[in-house]
Design a protein around this motif. Sequence first.
Motif, short mmCIF file in Angstrom:
data_model
loop_
_atom_site.label_atom_id
_atom_site.label_comp_id
_atom_site.label_asym_id
_atom_site.label_seq_id
_atom_site.Cartn_x
_atom_site.Cartn_y
_atom_site.Cartn_z
N SER A 35 25.94 36.98 28.01
CA SER A 35 25.21 38.23 28.17
C SER A 35 25.97 39.13 29.14
CB SER A 35 23.80 37.96 28.70
OG SER A 35 23.86 37.31 29.94
N SER A 36 25.75 40.42 29.01
CA SER A 36 26.44 41.35 29.88
C SER A 36 25.80 41.32 31.27
CB SER A 36 26.39 42.76 29.31
OG SER A 36 25.05 43.17 29.17
N VAL A 37 26.61 41.50 32.29
CA VAL A 37 26.14 41.45 33.67
C VAL A 37 26.25 42.84 34.27
CG1 VAL A 37 26.59 40.45 35.94
CG2 VAL A 37 26.90 39.07 33.90
N GLU A 38 25.18 43.27 34.90
CA GLU A 38 25.19 44.54 35.61
C GLU A 38 25.13 44.23 37.09
OE1 GLU A 38 22.04 46.98 34.21
OE2 GLU A 38 22.75 46.93 32.14
N HIS A 39 26.14 44.63 37.81
CA HIS A 39 26.20 44.33 39.23
C HIS A 39 25.44 45.39 40.02
CE1 HIS A 39 29.09 41.12 38.71
NE2 HIS A 39 29.73 41.89 37.87
N GLY A 40 24.67 44.93 40.99
CA GLY A 40 23.91 45.84 41.84
C GLY A 40 24.56 45.93 43.21
N GLN A 41 23.74 46.16 44.22
CA GLN A 41 24.25 46.24 45.57
C GLN A 41 24.54 44.85 46.11
OE1 GLN A 41 21.10 48.22 47.60
NE2 GLN A 41 21.94 50.26 47.20
#
Length: 140
Positions: A119-125
């Motif tokens: 799955s695609s990963v969205e990086h946050g803070q």
Amino acid sequence: MSSEYQIGHEGEFSFRGHTLDELQEMELEEVAELLPARQRRSIVRGLTEEKHKLLEKAREAGEEETANDPIRTHLRDMPVVPEMVGLTFAVHDGQNFERVKVEPEMLGHYLGEFQLTRSSVEHGQAGIGATRSSKFVPLK
């Protein structure tokens, strides 16, 4: 480069010059001759016992009119053959079983190609303690 499948003038599906009805009436070995080399080789060398069981389940589900229940499988390397068209499979992606409805355009591909394993990963803070400088940030 021409496409392997096409939609005719009347909107009828065609795979390498054969309609879907013609493909479904063919034996598995005859269909294998029309598939790409990798899939053809896996069929010609012989399907495993698990793949034969999956084909039997697909044939039984195809005969029944209520094909709403997906056929659960871990066999991501099973080539899509004409007997599977119109059925729903629950393909395992390593964590869950995800539904894949087999369309005529999927002929000659593997079941696993239609269910991604990553799955695609969205990086946050960055969190507290993630960097050396965050050691000096007050928590309150």
